[in-house]
Design a protein around this motif. Sequence first.
Motif, PDB file in Angstrom:
ATOM      1  N   TYR A 111      21.904  37.322  81.778  1.00  0.00           N
ATOM      2  CA  TYR A 111      23.026  37.723  80.640  1.00  0.00           C
ATOM      3  C   TYR A 111      24.350  37.218  80.322  1.00  0.00           C
ATOM      4  CZ  TYR A 111      19.580  40.899  78.966  1.00  0.00           C
ATOM      5  OH  TYR A 111      17.751  41.218  78.892  1.00  0.00           O
ATOM      6  N   ILE A 112      24.926  36.869  81.803  1.00  0.00           N
ATOM      7  CA  ILE A 112      26.352  36.578  81.873  1.00  0.00           C
ATOM      8  C   ILE A 112      26.010  34.982  81.844  1.00  0.00           C
ATOM      9  CG2 ILE A 112      28.576  35.785  82.782  1.00  0.00           C
ATOM     10  CD1 ILE A 112      27.833  38.849  84.649  1.00  0.00           C
ATOM     11  N   LEU A 113      25.144  34.600  82.344  1.00  0.00           N
ATOM     12  CA  LEU A 113      24.884  32.902  82.307  1.00  0.00           C
ATOM     13  C   LEU A 113      24.522  32.394  80.831  1.00  0.00           C
ATOM     14  CD1 LEU A 113      23.068  32.421  85.558  1.00  0.00           C
ATOM     15  CD2 LEU A 113      24.975  31.668  85.169  1.00  0.00           C
ATOM     16  N   LYS A 114      23.628  33.244  79.926  1.00  0.00           N
ATOM     17  CA  LYS A 114      23.606  33.199  78.610  1.00  0.00           C
ATOM     18  C   LYS A 114      24.254  33.226  77.986  1.00  0.00           C
ATOM     19  CE  LYS A 114      18.823  33.291  79.786  1.00  0.00           C
ATOM     20  NZ  LYS A 114      17.915  35.190  80.238  1.00  0.00           N
ATOM     21  N   GLY A 115      25.611  34.001  78.079  1.00  0.00           N
ATOM     22  CA  GLY A 115      26.381  33.747  76.993  1.00  0.00           C
ATOM     23  C   GLY A 115      26.628  35.948  76.216  1.00  0.00           C
ATOM     24  N   CYS A 116      25.903  36.176  77.011  1.00  0.00           N
ATOM     25  CA  CYS A 116      25.550  37.953  76.077  1.00  0.00           C
ATOM     26  C   CYS A 116      26.312  38.558  76.391  1.00  0.00           C
ATOM     27  CB  CYS A 116      23.393  38.624  76.766  1.00  0.00           C
ATOM     28  SG  CYS A 116      22.842  36.878  76.629  1.00  0.00           S
ATOM     29  N   VAL A 117      27.373  38.588  77.340  1.00  0.00           N
ATOM     30  CA  VAL A 117      28.185  39.439  78.179  1.00  0.00           C
ATOM     31  C   VAL A 117      29.416  39.258  77.127  1.00  0.00           C
ATOM     32  CG1 VAL A 117      29.090  40.749  79.846  1.00  0.00           C
ATOM     33  CG2 VAL A 117      26.813  40.066  80.419  1.00  0.00           C
ATOM     34  N   PRO A 118      30.727  39.691  76.628  1.00  0.00           N
ATOM     35  CA  PRO A 118      31.360  40.057  75.785  1.00  0.00           C
ATOM     36  C   PRO A 118      32.718  39.597  76.680  1.00  0.00           C
ATOM     37  CG  PRO A 118      31.257  42.146  75.527  1.00  0.00           C
ATOM     38  CD  PRO A 118      29.499  41.511  76.106  1.00  0.00           C
ATOM     39  N   ASP A 119      34.343  39.305  76.764  1.00  0.00           N
ATOM     40  CA  ASP A 119      35.024  39.822  77.311  1.00  0.00           C
ATOM     41  C   ASP A 119      35.762  41.258  77.692  1.00  0.00           C
ATOM     42  OD1 ASP A 119      37.448  39.101  78.417  1.00  0.00           O
ATOM     43  OD2 ASP A 119      38.824  39.016  76.308  1.00  0.00           O
ATOM     44  N   ARG A 120      35.649  41.129  78.420  1.00  0.00           N
ATOM     45  CA  ARG A 120      36.511  42.904  78.538  1.00  0.00           C
ATOM     46  C   ARG A 120      35.564  44.058  79.111  1.00  0.00           C
ATOM     47  NH1 ARG A 120      42.202  43.143  78.760  1.00  0.00           N
ATOM     48  NH2 ARG A 120      42.718  41.554  77.353  1.00  0.00           N
ATOM     49  N   TYR A 121      34.296  43.570  79.027  1.00  0.00           N
ATOM     50  CA  TYR A 121      32.727  44.410  79.157  1.00  0.00           C
ATOM     51  C   TYR A 121      32.776  45.320  80.491  1.00  0.00           C
ATOM     52  CZ  TYR A 121      28.523  45.674  81.398  1.00  0.00           C
ATOM     53  OH  TYR A 121      27.486  46.974  81.424  1.00  0.00           O
ATOM     54  N   GLN A 122      32.486  46.243  80.711  1.00  0.00           N
ATOM     55  CA  GLN A 122      33.234  46.673  81.807  1.00  0.00           C
ATOM     56  C   GLN A 122      31.232  47.422  82.628  1.00  0.00           C
ATOM     57  OE1 GLN A 122      36.065  48.664  82.410  1.00  0.00           O
ATOM     58  NE2 GLN A 122      35.728  48.987  84.681  1.00  0.00           N
ATOM     59  N   PHE A 123      31.316  46.472  84.013  1.00  0.00           N
ATOM     60  CA  PHE A 123      30.176  46.258  84.619  1.00  0.00           C
ATOM     61  C   PHE A 123      30.372  47.738  85.329  1.00  0.00           C
ATOM     62  CE2 PHE A 123      32.208  42.430  85.338  1.00  0.00           C
ATOM     63  CZ  PHE A 123      31.023  42.047  84.517  1.00  0.00           C
ATOM     64  N   ASN A 124      28.251  48.509  85.506  1.00  0.00           N
ATOM     65  CA  ASN A 124      27.876  49.660  86.270  1.00  0.00           C
ATOM     66  C   ASN A 124      27.064  48.784  86.801  1.00  0.00           C
ATOM     67  OD1 ASN A 124      27.132  51.623  87.068  1.00  0.00           O
ATOM     68  ND2 ASN A 124      27.456  52.861  85.124  1.00  0.00           N
ATOM     69  N   PRO A 125      27.481  48.966  88.410  1.00  0.00           N
ATOM     70  CA  PRO A 125      26.409  48.516  89.794  1.00  0.00           C
ATOM     71  C   PRO A 125      25.448  49.041  89.822  1.00  0.00           C
ATOM     72  CG  PRO A 125      28.598  49.177  90.967  1.00  0.00           C
ATOM     73  CD  PRO A 125      28.941  49.138  88.827  1.00  0.00           C
ATOM     74  N   PHE A 126      25.241  50.149  88.470  1.00  0.00           N
ATOM     75  CA  PHE A 126      24.152  51.359  88.488  1.00  0.00           C
ATOM     76  C   PHE A 126      23.028  50.833  87.207  1.00  0.00           C
ATOM     77  CE2 PHE A 126      26.710  53.907  91.062  1.00  0.00           C
ATOM     78  CZ  PHE A 126      25.945  54.057  91.846  1.00  0.00           C
ATOM     79  N   ASN A 127      23.477  51.201  85.779  1.00  0.00           N
ATOM     80  CA  ASN A 127      23.407  50.214  85.025  1.00  0.00           C
ATOM     81  C   ASN A 127      23.733  48.702  84.533  1.00  0.00           C
ATOM     82  OD1 ASN A 127      22.398  52.695  84.117  1.00  0.00           O
ATOM     83  ND2 ASN A 127      24.551  53.863  83.426  1.00  0.00           N
ATOM     84  N   PRO A 128      22.541  47.461  84.648  1.00  0.00           N
ATOM     85  CA  PRO A 128      23.378  46.554  84.403  1.00  0.00           C
ATOM     86  C   PRO A 128      23.276  46.822  82.348  1.00  0.00           C
ATOM     87  CG  PRO A 128      20.972  46.704  84.740  1.00  0.00           C
ATOM     88  CD  PRO A 128      21.785  48.137  85.677  1.00  0.00           C
ATOM     89  N   ILE A 129      23.915  45.902  82.068  1.00  0.00           N
ATOM     90  CA  ILE A 129      23.779  45.677  80.683  1.00  0.00           C
ATOM     91  C   ILE A 129      22.895  44.978  80.213  1.00  0.00           C
ATOM     92  CG2 ILE A 129      24.370  42.823  81.148  1.00  0.00           C
ATOM     93  CD1 ILE A 129      26.398  43.659  78.468  1.00  0.00           C
ATOM     94  N   THR A 130      22.094  45.408  78.465  1.00  0.00           N
ATOM     95  CA  THR A 130      20.943  45.418  78.034  1.00  0.00           C
ATOM     96  C   THR A 130      21.058  44.446  76.956  1.00  0.00           C
ATOM     97  OG1 THR A 130      20.191  47.652  77.220  1.00  0.00           O
ATOM     98  CG2 THR A 130      19.728  47.301  79.431  1.00  0.00           C
ATOM     99  N   PRO A 131      20.139  44.184  76.151  1.00  0.00           N
ATOM    100  CA  PRO A 131      20.190  43.690  74.453  1.00  0.00           C
ATOM    101  C   PRO A 131      20.641  44.878  73.564  1.00  0.00           C
ATOM    102  CG  PRO A 131      18.689  42.799  75.463  1.00  0.00           C
ATOM    103  CD  PRO A 131      19.251  43.856  76.560  1.00  0.00           C
ATOM    104  N   LYS A 132      20.338  46.511  74.335  1.00  0.00           N
ATOM    105  CA  LYS A 132      20.554  47.991  73.563  1.00  0.00           C
ATOM    106  C   LYS A 132      22.657  47.874  73.103  1.00  0.00           C
ATOM    107  CE  LYS A 132      16.387  50.130  73.703  1.00  0.00           C
ATOM    108  NZ  LYS A 132      15.430  49.957  74.716  1.00  0.00           N
TER     109      LYS A 132
END
Length: 275
Positions: A111-132
């Motif tokens: 998702y990072i590579l494709k440009g779906c993750v916004p600036d200042r997105y808070q990472f969570n090792p247990f919960n990767p970002i999803t389209p939701k």
Amino acid sequence: MMTASQHKNKLLADLRIYKPHADLVSKIRILLLGPVGSGKSSFFNSVKSVFHGHTTRQAPVGSDNTSITEQYRIYPVKDGKDGQYLPFVLCDSMGLDETDDEGLCVDDIPYILKGCVPDRYQFNPFNPITPKHPTFITSPSLKDRIHCVAYVLDINSIKSLSSEMVAKLKQIHEEVLKCGVAHVALLTKVNDCDEVLQENFLNMTKKMTSLNQVMLINQMLGIPLSNILMVGNYASEGELDPMKDVLILSALRQMLRAADDFLEDLPLEETDKSS
């Protein structure tokens, strides 16, 4: 013969007039990926320092054990304090950990590579970002995508990377290859910058002391030797060192060249969409 300062000024001049291939994007996006404490945030600080003419520490820098970067940060760089923004941004990510419940989650990477993750997105090792996710970028354009990945690795600890970390790096590299993104390796914490520079500055040389580490990375990830770069980041220094600056700027130039190759290689339908 060119001095280090003259060569640094030549590189600065080259980078100031650089434009991404065919003006497909206004800024090249370079993603910094690597283990916790490898020097990702320090590389951004070092690049900014060289363009500002003095050391700066905008990005917080962590220790070797815990990632201080917990947000995804997209850092533009100005040419001096009041100068124009330069045609590239450095994207800083959470450090990789050998365990799965700490550090950057591998599932976030596509998702990072494709440009779906916004600036200042808070990472969570247990919960990767999803389209939701409420801030997920659902239809990223070419300018949002990553154009070059830099694997940032401490040159002194390459031989002692755990098998888990090596496996994680290989897994990530498969995703990068799948997305067709350009990639380089950036070896940090080079102690003797003079040693990796030839007298005439025309070429970086991989002297014997660093050749082993370079070959290891080449074998581990299959990255061409010309794209395995070396720098000594600014950590605690108060003053700039022209030798260090030459390595930092040369590495940046090589990343931009790799990104240009990626843009040049895009299928026509993707370049049409961007224009």
